[in-house]
Design a protein around this motif. Structure first.
Motif, PDB file in Angstrom:
ATOM      1  N   PHE A 191       0.814  -1.217   0.000  1.00 20.58           N
ATOM      2  CA  PHE A 191       0.000   0.000   0.000  1.00 20.58           C
ATOM      3  C   PHE A 191       0.847   1.267   0.000  1.00 20.58           C
ATOM      4  O   PHE A 191       1.891   1.347   0.650  1.00 20.58           O
ATOM      5  N   GLY A 192       0.368   2.261  -0.745  1.00 22.27           N
ATOM      6  CA  GLY A 192       0.848   3.629  -0.629  1.00 22.27           C
ATOM      7  C   GLY A 192       2.255   3.873  -1.140  1.00 22.27           C
ATOM      8  O   GLY A 192       2.812   3.106  -1.924  1.00 22.27           O
ATOM      9  N   MET A 193       2.834   4.996  -0.660  1.00 17.16           N
ATOM     10  CA  MET A 193       4.171   5.389  -1.095  1.00 17.16           C
ATOM     11  C   MET A 193       5.216   4.352  -0.715  1.00 17.16           C
ATOM     12  O   MET A 193       6.148   4.081  -1.492  1.00 17.16           O
ATOM     13  N   ASP A 194       5.078   3.753   0.466  1.00 16.32           N
ATOM     14  CA  ASP A 194       6.026   2.704   0.860  1.00 16.32           C
ATOM     15  C   ASP A 194       5.974   1.533  -0.124  1.00 16.32           C
ATOM     16  O   ASP A 194       7.004   0.952  -0.471  1.00 16.32           O
ATOM     17  N   GLY A 195       4.762   1.202  -0.569  1.00 10.66           N
ATOM     18  CA  GLY A 195       4.610   0.132  -1.551  1.00 10.66           C
ATOM     19  C   GLY A 195       5.259   0.478  -2.876  1.00 10.66           C
ATOM     20  O   GLY A 195       5.939  -0.358  -3.493  1.00 10.66           O
ATOM     21  N   LEU A 196       5.059   1.713  -3.333  1.00  9.70           N
ATOM     22  CA  LEU A 196       5.683   2.154  -4.583  1.00  9.70           C
ATOM     23  C   LEU A 196       7.200   2.068  -4.487  1.00  9.70           C
ATOM     24  O   LEU A 196       7.867   1.598  -5.420  1.00  9.70           O
ATOM     25  N   CYS A 197       7.750   2.520  -3.375  1.00 10.25           N
ATOM     26  CA  CYS A 197       9.206   2.498  -3.213  1.00 10.25           C
ATOM     27  C   CYS A 197       9.733   1.063  -3.152  1.00 10.25           C
ATOM     28  O   CYS A 197      10.814   0.765  -3.671  1.00 10.25           O
ATOM     29  N   GLU A 198       8.949   0.168  -2.540  1.00 11.89           N
ATOM     30  CA  GLU A 198       9.392  -1.229  -2.459  1.00 11.89           C
ATOM     31  C   GLU A 198       9.440  -1.876  -3.837  1.00 11.89           C
ATOM     32  O   GLU A 198      10.419  -2.555  -4.175  1.00 11.89           O
ATOM     33  N   ILE A 199       8.393  -1.663  -4.663  1.00  9.85           N
ATOM     34  CA  ILE A 199       8.421  -2.312  -5.972  1.00  9.85           C
ATOM     35  C   ILE A 199       9.397  -1.619  -6.927  1.00  9.85           C
ATOM     36  O   ILE A 199       9.801  -2.199  -7.931  1.00  9.85           O
ATOM     37  N   ALA A 200       9.801  -0.386  -6.588  1.00  8.53           N
ATOM     38  CA  ALA A 200      10.794   0.323  -7.410  1.00  8.53           C
ATOM     39  C   ALA A 200      12.213  -0.108  -7.090  1.00  8.53           C
ATOM     40  O   ALA A 200      13.143   0.228  -7.834  1.00  8.53           O
ATOM     41  N   THR A 201      12.388  -0.870  -6.011  1.00  9.88           N
ATOM     42  CA  THR A 201      13.739  -1.222  -5.576  1.00  9.88           C
ATOM     43  C   THR A 201      13.955  -2.728  -5.443  1.00  9.88           C
ATOM     44  O   THR A 201      14.919  -3.166  -4.809  1.00  9.88           O
ATOM     45  N   LEU A 202      13.081  -3.532  -6.043  1.00 12.58           N
ATOM     46  CA  LEU A 202      13.220  -4.986  -5.959  1.00 12.58           C
ATOM     47  C   LEU A 202      14.572  -5.434  -6.505  1.00 12.58           C
ATOM     48  O   LEU A 202      15.025  -4.960  -7.547  1.00 12.58           O
TER      49      LEU A 202
END
Length: 385
Positions: A80-91
């Motif tokens: 969820f949210g910005m944390d989720g976006l950052c996580e999938i951007a850094t896999l």
């Protein structure tokens, strides 16, 4: 060799066309997708591409997606949210992050991807508009490639292949002129949301289509080009080219001009960003010069489309002013789409916002977020008077 990508904004115009590119060329695995509200389309994408992770930025939509994927016969983690976006951007397995989010929400996950040393296929122009100096510095420090997806910036990038050692005299950024390029001011006062969403050439999302109609999109692209290609504002010229066949040009110091031409199909620059430096065969429509045989170029009418001038002005002022320009535009386009203001109110109120703001020149990400908050507060107070 298989390449792994994350797509930030997979249900939008660029995101859906990126997935269409992946359907047509081999060698790509979709590791992650993100969306905001479009649960139905996102679920279809999940079933087709089977990503390991999903990020959803709207909370109610997040809950719906989480419930729906529980019944699938494969595992998908929903974030969820910005944390989720950052996580999938850094896999860890991801090679390239396609940033196809609309608006300044793309900045934080794009920077996270850069710091994680992921190459960026950049469709989110607001990232460079608001924080160009920060983003380009981070890309250089992390040896990351920022590959432009916008048709105009892709065109410039393609013209520069084999010419990086040759000094640019001028970037010639083409603009369709939008649906109102031949309108008078009186006619512009009467345009509706429906009118503004009828772009003559390109099929795009609502926000960017309105930006094209006001020519703010071209203004944002000017600022983006300044940072992407390390040129001065004075070295960027906008040409109104209604046919949208010449996607942009570069003039070199010897007077030679190189242009990139093609059909108006966003899948071509998307594919080039994904396969760079290779060109891969596809089945997209090819240009027929016996049909597209009348190419014209005109100067933009800045008196009728002041958003372009405002963008140049914001970039000349520098500091946090481009962020203020962009934030005001996002708020006002949303209000126009809701029929709360008129078409001509957009540039008028952007200029009012810029005039009321005190620029900060030594800035960081927190300062940019503060500038956005100031804009939202200023315009909220304006509309509540």
């Amino acid at each position: 060799m298989e390449r792994f990508i994350s797509i930030l904004g997979s249900t939008g115009s660029i995101g859906t066309q990126t997935l269409d590119v992946i359907r047509n060329i081999k060698g790509f695995t979709v590791s992650a997708l993100s969306a905001n509200f479009n649960v139905e389309l996102l679920l279809k994408q999940i079933v087709e591409f089977k990503p390991a992770k999903i990020a959803v930025t709207d909370y109610n939509s997040f809950l719906k997606v989480k419930e729906q994927v529980a019944s699938l016969d494969f595992s998908v983690e929903v974030l969820f949210g910005m944390d989720g976006l950052c996580e999938i951007a850094t896999l860890s397995e991801v090679d390239t992050v396609v940033t196809a989010l609309v608006g300044s929400i793309g900045l934080i996950p794009t920077l996270a991807a850069i710091h994680a040393k992921k190459n960026i296929a950049l469709a989110n122009k607001e990232t460079l508009v608001t924080a160009g100096s920060i983003v380009m510095k981070a890309a250089k420090e992390n040896n990351v490639s920022i590959l432009p997806v916008d048709s105009e910036h892709s065109a410039i990038f393609q013209c520069l292949q084999g010419n990086f050692e040759n000094k640019i005299s001028k970037i010639l950024l083409t603009a369709s002129g939008g649906p109102f390029r031949n309108f008078t001011k009186e006619q512009l006062q009467q345009v509706t949301v429906s009118d503004a969403l009828k772009h003559p050439n390109w099929a795009m999302g609502k926000k960017i289509t309105i930006d094209s109609a006001t020519m703010m999109n071209k203004g944002l692209e000017v600022i983006e080009a300044k940072w992407l290609f390390d040129v001065e504002l004075n070295d960027i010229e906008v040409l109104v080219h209604p046919q949208s066949v010449v996607h942009s040009m570069v003039e070199f110091t010897d007077g030679s001009v190189m242009a990139q031409l093609g059909e108006h199909d966003m899948r071509v620059p998307i594919q080039y960003a994904l396969t760079y430096p290779k060109r891969v065969e596809n089945n997209y429509p090819k240009i027929d010069f016996f049909v597209k045989n009348n190419l014209t170029f005109d100067k933009p009418k800045l008196d009728l489309f002041p958003c372009l001038s405002l963008a140049f002005s914001a970039s000349e002022i520098g500091g946090t002013m481009p962020c203020v320009l962009n934030a005001a535009n996002e708020v006002l386009v949303a209000k126009f789409l809701n029929s709360e203001i008129t078409f001509l109110d957009i540039p008028r109120l952007i200029e009012k916002t810029m005039s009321a703001y005190t620029v900060k020149y030594d800035f960081n990400i927190e300062d940019l977020l503060s500038a956005e908050s100031w804009v939202k507060s200023f315009l909220k107070d304006y509309f509540e008077r």
